[in-house]
Design an enzyme around this catalytic site. Structure first.
Site, PDB file in Angstrom:
ATOM      1  N   GLU A 116       0.823  -1.205   0.000  1.00 36.97           N
ATOM      2  CA  GLU A 116       0.000   0.000   0.000  1.00 36.97           C
ATOM      3  C   GLU A 116       0.866   1.267   0.000  1.00 36.97           C
ATOM      4  OE1 GLU A 116      -3.682   1.782   2.728  1.00 36.97           O
ATOM      5  OE2 GLU A 116      -2.234   0.421   3.613  1.00 36.97           O
ATOM      6  N   LYS A 137     -10.112   2.526  -1.973  1.00 38.20           N
ATOM      7  CA  LYS A 137     -10.279   1.877  -0.668  1.00 38.20           C
ATOM      8  C   LYS A 137     -11.612   2.242  -0.030  1.00 38.20           C
ATOM      9  CE  LYS A 137      -7.631   1.401   3.661  1.00 38.20           C
ATOM     10  NZ  LYS A 137      -6.334   1.774   4.274  1.00 38.20           N
ATOM     11  N   CYS A 159      -5.743  -2.870   2.534  1.00 39.97           N
ATOM     12  CA  CYS A 159      -5.443  -2.778   3.958  1.00 39.97           C
ATOM     13  C   CYS A 159      -6.668  -2.951   4.859  1.00 39.97           C
ATOM     14  CB  CYS A 159      -4.704  -1.485   4.256  1.00 39.97           C
ATOM     15  SG  CYS A 159      -3.784  -1.537   5.831  1.00 39.97           S
TER      16      CYS A 159
END
Length: 311
Positions: A44, A117, A154
């Site tokens: 990331e 995300k 994540c």
């Protein structure tokens, strides 16, 4: 039919030097490709230090639009040169919005699209809500030369709903670029083992292999935030469709016996690979019947925040 694919997870230490970080990422991609990898995952926001340990609007200047983004362009050219699928994590600016994003680059260098995300954390050392809008793409899967891949980022990896949504859309592999490590509010808290087990559960519950790429190293931000930063524990790994750990960066010889992760992998730069037959995995997935026996009409509580709506 046999449709084999070699997956690779990478990890390395990021510094203040963005050009050096990109060079290191390219070096690992080249090494993984030389080892036979077809789909290679980078960690990331690898271009720079993980700045979300503090809240400073100056870091918003690090974002750039997806179209014409120099980092995405560089790694698209690399993907085409090596003939590999290469998701590229980057900090995206879209008009007045900012996103933690991944551009999915196919083996011919074309961009298959962008995932933003969805779940944005906000806690000590990980104050991402200050910088990122919640992603508006929804959970996306991408058809590539080497299979249909699902992307998450994540904090997304802690949510079983995200993994299931990707699997339901036909993801044959789920990929998680990650930045997780120390918990500044509690020096004695180590989330590594929990983190691994949760993602092994996603692989096993969905009968879909996963690839996880995490950062390593103790990062410290430039002044005036020199006292701030996180220590990332790496542990990047590949899990098979039964949740078993097939490969892990920094694992000691013999540590992956019985499909368990290494309880304390070395924090080293490098990559790991695992080969899978996606058609054999698909046959196993169908044979278990978990998709046949689903009861989506009973899952309405999942579409609410508290498990129900007001009467």
């Amino acid at each position: 039919m046999v449709r084999k694919v070699v997956l690779a997870a990478t990890q390395f230490e990021c510094t203040e030097d963005k050009a050096a970080n990109a060079d290191k990422a390219e070096e690992l991609v080249r090494k993984a490709a030389a080892a036979g990898a077809n789909i290679i995952l980078l960690q990331e926001l690898f271009q720079g230090l993980y700045w979300c340990a503090v809240q400073d609007p100056a870091f918003l200047a690090w974002a750039a639009p997806a179209e014409g983004h120099p980092l995405v362009g560089r790694f698209a050219a690399l993907a085409a040169e090596l003939g590999v699928v290469l998701p590229v994590p980057f900090f995206e600016r879209h008009n007045n919005a900012h996103f933690n994003s991944v551009a999915v680059i196919d083996a011919d260098g074309s961009c298959k699209g962008v995932y933003r995300k969805s779940h944005i954390p906000d806690g000590p050392g990980y104050t991402e809500k200050f910088y990122f809008n919640p992603g508006d793409t929804g959970f996306r899967v991408f058809d590539t030369k080497y299979g249909r891949i699902g992307m998450a980022i994540c904090w997304d990896q802690w949510f079983p709903e995200a993994a299931r949504a990707l699997a339901l859309q036909g993801a044959e592999v789920v990929l998680y670029p990650t930045a997780i490590g120390s918990e500044p509010q509690d020096a004695g808290l180590d989330s590594y083992a929990h983190w691994v087990r949760v993602q092994q559960g996603h692989a096993g519950a969905n009968l879909v292999p996963i690839v996880v790429s995490n950062r390593i190293g103790a990062e410290r931000l430039p002044p005036p935030h020199a006292a701030a930063g996180n220590s990332f524990y790496g542990g990047s790994f590949i899990a098979g469709p039964q949740g078993q750990v097939l490969a892990q960066v920094g694992a000691a010889p013999g540590a992956l016996a019985h499909g368990n992760a290494d309880p304390a992998p070395a924090r080293v730069e490098g990559f790991c690979t695992a080969e899978l037959d996606l058609d054999a995995v698909a046959a196993t997935r169908a044979g278990w019947g978990v998709y046949r026996d689903r009861r989506p009409e009973l899952y309405g509580a999942l579409a609410t925040l508290g498990g129900s709506r007001p009467a």
